[in-house]
Design a protein around this motif. Structure first.
Motif, PDB file in Angstrom:
ATOM      1  N   TRP A 243       0.834  -1.205   0.000  1.00 19.35           N
ATOM      2  CA  TRP A 243       0.000   0.000   0.000  1.00 19.35           C
ATOM      3  C   TRP A 243       0.873   1.262   0.000  1.00 19.35           C
ATOM      4  O   TRP A 243       0.559   2.232  -0.698  1.00 19.35           O
ATOM      5  N   GLU A 244       1.945   1.261   0.779  1.00 14.02           N
ATOM      6  CA  GLU A 244       2.827   2.434   0.806  1.00 14.02           C
ATOM      7  C   GLU A 244       3.478   2.664  -0.558  1.00 14.02           C
ATOM      8  O   GLU A 244       3.617   3.806  -0.999  1.00 14.02           O
TER       9      GLU A 244
ATOM     10  N   VAL B 200       0.788   4.106  -2.766  1.00 11.29           N
ATOM     11  CA  VAL B 200       0.538   5.521  -2.461  1.00 11.29           C
ATOM     12  C   VAL B 200       1.696   6.379  -2.955  1.00 11.29           C
ATOM     13  O   VAL B 200       1.498   7.496  -3.448  1.00 11.29           O
TER      14      VAL B 200
ATOM     15  N   SER C 177       1.183   9.377  -8.556  1.00 15.50           N
ATOM     16  CA  SER C 177       0.686   8.681  -7.376  1.00 15.50           C
ATOM     17  C   SER C 177      -0.839   8.730  -7.378  1.00 15.50           C
ATOM     18  O   SER C 177      -1.441   9.544  -8.094  1.00 15.50           O
ATOM     19  N   PRO C 178      -1.488   7.863  -6.593  1.00 13.93           N
ATOM     20  CA  PRO C 178      -2.956   7.907  -6.537  1.00 13.93           C
ATOM     21  C   PRO C 178      -3.503   9.256  -6.103  1.00 13.93           C
ATOM     22  O   PRO C 178      -4.524   9.710  -6.612  1.00 13.93           O
ATOM     23  N   VAL C 179      -2.794   9.918  -5.162  1.00 14.70           N
ATOM     24  CA  VAL C 179      -3.273  11.224  -4.705  1.00 14.70           C
ATOM     25  C   VAL C 179      -3.216  12.240  -5.838  1.00 14.70           C
ATOM     26  O   VAL C 179      -4.173  12.991  -6.072  1.00 14.70           O
ATOM     27  N   SER C 180      -2.088  12.263  -6.558  1.00 11.95           N
ATOM     28  CA  SER C 180      -1.967  13.216  -7.664  1.00 11.95           C
ATOM     29  C   SER C 180      -2.954  12.891  -8.777  1.00 11.95           C
ATOM     30  O   SER C 180      -3.535  13.782  -9.402  1.00 11.95           O
TER      31      SER C 180
ATOM     32  N   LEU D 244      -5.928  11.369  -8.437  1.00 13.81           N
ATOM     33  CA  LEU D 244      -7.265  11.778  -8.005  1.00 13.81           C
ATOM     34  C   LEU D 244      -7.406  13.297  -8.029  1.00 13.81           C
ATOM     35  O   LEU D 244      -8.466  13.831  -8.377  1.00 13.81           O
ATOM     36  N   THR D 245      -6.327  13.995  -7.666  1.00 11.29           N
ATOM     37  CA  THR D 245      -6.364  15.460  -7.738  1.00 11.29           C
ATOM     38  C   THR D 245      -6.585  15.920  -9.169  1.00 11.29           C
ATOM     39  O   THR D 245      -7.384  16.832  -9.432  1.00 11.29           O
TER      40      THR D 245
ATOM     41  N   ALA E 229      -2.103  18.984  -9.936  1.00 14.61           N
ATOM     42  CA  ALA E 229      -1.683  17.651  -9.488  1.00 14.61           C
ATOM     43  C   ALA E 229      -0.182  17.561  -9.283  1.00 14.61           C
ATOM     44  O   ALA E 229       0.303  16.557  -8.752  1.00 14.61           O
TER      45      ALA E 229
END
Length: 776
Positions: A494-495, A498, A509-512, A514-515, A572
């Motif tokens: 998971w790390e 991410v 990354s998933p955060v970028s 999704l952003t 992002a």
């Protein structure tokens, strides 16, 4: 003799000695303490890894501490990143240091100051990077060692449970351990402190026991009453509340068991007694879950293909599923007993073999019942060959489970007891998990069918498919844990997920991601709102024609999507500058491969800017005639007069010949040809045709219509009415009206409209009357 690890550690220490003295001295005191603790932990971990007898529990504890340090070092790598970028931009502004000549003193001093500040800020980053890499390497090495030990333990061969020579000793050892456990429990129950605890807490124990027994005994009845109340809200025919009632029937008894166990823990029955009582809620949950699973799997309509034609098969399946739960409880109890009272390998294999054998036989029987039911259904099915992909997947899963059920007892018989346990019990839990998630998917489909009014059709809707996909994602880590993966392995995966991955120097990354999706979705929605406002509110109030309005709306859409994508990429944090070389290399190939698409795209932009044709225009191109209904960046949609849509590439409209009948305005000309017989007064015909043209309301008076005497035809005197119409879209209707009027007036005026006449000359007419033969 010095080991390879010791040599590597010594070399690394020598290489970093100067660096450690110069760089760590520049970090703050709290950071220096952290790095000192880290160095001590790293050295202890490396020594532990060199010891082959070091327990896995100790290595796991080291791994946990190293992971905490690694997170700290990961944060330290990004420390002062903004300030470092600022200093680097300042140095770039100063430009490179001149190779010849001296640099002005002020600029040289400023450059030296900025470099000193930059070196000072980079030191913590370099130290953190080195420590992070070492921590990462130690974690990887611990994981490798633990996995190797697990693999060797899994493949280890022990005594066979069918060897009679071990039975007597195993029975004696098992009996001794049981007696010792009961003796410990009795001593703990008879201890004075236990009596004191009972004397002080008996009211609470009594309340917990009574409430727990009520939940166990009355749980089913209360669940049904809850279901009857919920069914008044609707949805009873969709099976929603029946599912809720089935959950309540296991939840209420489970909480009853928990309350009784909490009360028993208050008595203080010692360490062994507390461990046994703490395990009872877990065992009760496993049994209740499998009992609920058996009822749900065999319920009507749960699975479309699992229809029990024979009632006793339904009852047998429920009993078999419940028996699987009992076997899982038995295996867990044996494992707990083994941890409390170490047993020999022979005793462990002998007492653990019956649950393995029973579990395998139960799995085979369940699979056999499933096959029988599907054969009965296939005999009644009109199209038995019509099987879905999910059915084929489940058939493959059944074959795998059957193979495991056959393999596990055989492995146990030959002494591979650990491998047998690692196969049979995960197979049972895998089947249980898949069945439970399939039941949940159907439940969510029933809820959606009830709320949307679609009923049973909701099971084939997109919502149900998405729910199944989401449940599948949730099932993946659970399946990994079932089949032996460690929680730390999942956390590691998971790390890394991410953290993302690098593509062409761009960190994704998933955060970028999704952003990017969120910002682009917001920008796209705002673009659609602006287009709607322009199309319905603003542009209709202007004097711009329909084609111009459509061009403005299209440009607003393209500009909005471009800006939304640009802002989303920037927001992002994607740095696309590193992809410039790759994009340049690909541009040549893309140019050749997509030249037609690019040509149409550029032509579409030209059409929207120059507007040689607009939406609603009547055009003719390539032998096609119709109205322009839509202009996009790649093609234009033309609706012909027979109500068919023709998609024309934009490049054809730019490079080809296009006739636009309504460009700029709808004024156009109509030509009505007519012929009269030879000998007719031509001036009289001209006057009549002039009157007919002037009388039509669609014909403009200025310029006035004209009647042209075209010439002398083969069969008639040819005339034409040429008139300008106020709306050329009515040209066919006007032409028809004028022809009707011409026929009427010529009849009244006795003017003949001739038809084609031809004289036929025969070169040898005698062949038509051949001479009759002489009768003589």
């Amino acid at each position: 003799m010095i080991s390879v690890r010791a040599l590597r550690t010594l070399c690394l220490a020598l290489l970093l000695a100067v660096f450690a003295g110069a760089s760590i001295a520049q970090v703050s005191d709290p950071d220096r303490d952290i790095y000192a603790g880290w160095q001590e932990l790293a050295d202890e971990t490396e020594k532990a890894l060199d010891e082959p007898t070091e327990p896995n529990e100790v290595l796991s504890e080291y791994r946990k501490q190293i992971a905490a340090f690694r997170e700290t070092f990961a944060e330290g790598r990004d420390k002062n990143a903004v300030r470092i970028r600022t200093l680097e931009s300042q140095l770039e502004a100063l430009g490179p240091k001149p190779e010849e000549g001296e640099e002005p003193k002020d600029i040289a001093d400023l450059r030296q100051t900025l470099n000193a500040q930059l070196d000072e800020l980079r030191v913590p980053q370099v130290v953190a990077e080195e420590a992070f890499n070492r921590a990462n390497g130690l974690i990887s090495e611990i994981d490798r060692v633990v996995r190797e030990r697990q693999a060797s333990q899994l493949l280890a061969r022990g005594p066979s449970p069918l060897n009679p020579t071990h039975w007597t000793e195993a029975f004696r050892e098992f009996k001794t351990a049981i007696v010792a456990d009961f003796q410990n429990l009795r001593e703990a129950a008879q201890a004075p402190q236990t009596n004191d605890v009972l004397h002080d807490s008996w009211p609470l124990l009594l309340v917990l026991s009574v409430v727990g027994l009520l939940l166990i005994v009355m749980g089913a009845h209360w669940s049904e009453r809850l279901g009857n109340y919920l069914r008044r809200l609707g949805g009873s025919r969709h099976g929603v509340w029946s599912f809720v009632v089935s959950l309540a029937r296991i939840i209420l008894p489970y909480f009853g068991v928990v309350l009784i166990c909490v009360g028993l823990l208050l008595t203080g029955l010692g360490e062994r007694g507390a461990a046994l009582i703490s395990a009872i809620p877990r065992w009760s949950f496993i049994y209740l879950f499998f009992r609920w699973l058996g009822l749900q799997v065999t319920a009507e309509g749960t699975f479309d293909k699992l229809e029990f034609r024979k009632p006793y098969h339904r009852t047998e399946t429920r009993l078999m599923v419940g028996l699987l739960g009992v076997m899982i409880v038995a295996q867990d109890a044996i494992s707990m007993f083994q941890q409390a009272v170490p047993l020999s390998d022979a005793t462990r294999a002998i007492i653990g073999f019956p649950p393995i054998l029973i579990s395998a036989l139960v799995l085979l029987r369940i699979q056999r019942i499933s096959i029988i039911q599907r054969q009965l259904v296939a005999e009644e099915d009109e199209d038995p060959a019509n099987t879905s992909g999910s059915s084929r997947l489940l058939a493959g899963l059944r074959r795998v489970i059957t193979l495991m059920a056959l393999t596990a007892p055989v492995l146990a018989v030959f002494g591979y007891f650990n491998a047998a346990e690692a196969i049979i019990y995960p197979a049972i839990l895998t089947l249980a998990l898949i069945s439970a998630f399939a039941i949940l998917q159907r439940f969510f489909g029933n809820v959606y069918g009830w709320l949307s009014g679609k009923g049973e059709a909701a099971q084939d809707s997109l919502f149900t498919v998405l729910v199944g996909f989401g449940l599948s994602l949730v099932a993946l880590p659970i399946l990994a844990l079932i089949w032996g993966a460690r929680a730390v392995d999942l956390v590691e995966v998971w790390e890394r997920f991410v953290a993302g991955f690098t593509v062409g120097g761009v960190q994704i990354s998933p955060v970028s991601f999704l952003t990017f999706v969120v910002i682009f979705a917001v920008g796209y929605s705002l673009t659609k709102l602006v287009q709607g406002a322009l199309r319905t509110n603003l542009l209709p109030k202007t004097s711009i024609d329909a084609g111009g309005q459509n061009a403005i709306v299209s440009f607003a859409g393209y500009l909005g999507v471009f800006l939304a994508a640009l802002i989303a990429i920037t927001g992002a944090g994607f740095d696309l500058s590193s992809l410039a070389i790759v994009a340049g290399a690909l541009s040549v190939g893309i140019g050749f491969g997509l030249q037609t698409i690019v040509s149409n795209f550029v032509s579409g932009i030209i059409l929207l800017i120059e507007r040689p044709i607009s939406k609603g225009d009547w055009i003719e191109v390539g032998g096609l005639m119709g109205y322009v209904r839509d202009i996009s960046v790649r093609s234009t949609r033309i609706e012909t007069f027979d109500r068919t849509d023709v998609i024309v590439p934009n490049s054809d409209l730019i490079s080809g010949t296009v006739t636009n009948y309504t460009r700029g305005n709808t004024v156009g000309r109509v030509i009505v040809p007519v012929g009269v017989a030879y000998g007719t007064d031509t001036r009289r015909v001209e006057k009549i045709l002039q009157q007919i043209a002037n009388a039509h309301p669609m014909v403009l008076a200025n310029p006035a219509p004209a009647v042209v005497f075209q010439g002398f035809g083969a069969d008639s005197l040819d005339f034409e009415i040429r008139a300008i119409l106020r709306d050329v879209n009515w040209v066919l209707s006007v032409k028809s009206d004028m022809n009707h009027e011409i026929a009427k007036r010529f009849t009244e005026e006795e003017i003949e409209i001739p038809f084609a006449q031809r004289d036929v000359w025969l070169r040898n007419p005698e062949v038509l009357n051949p001479p009759k033969p002489d009768p003589a």
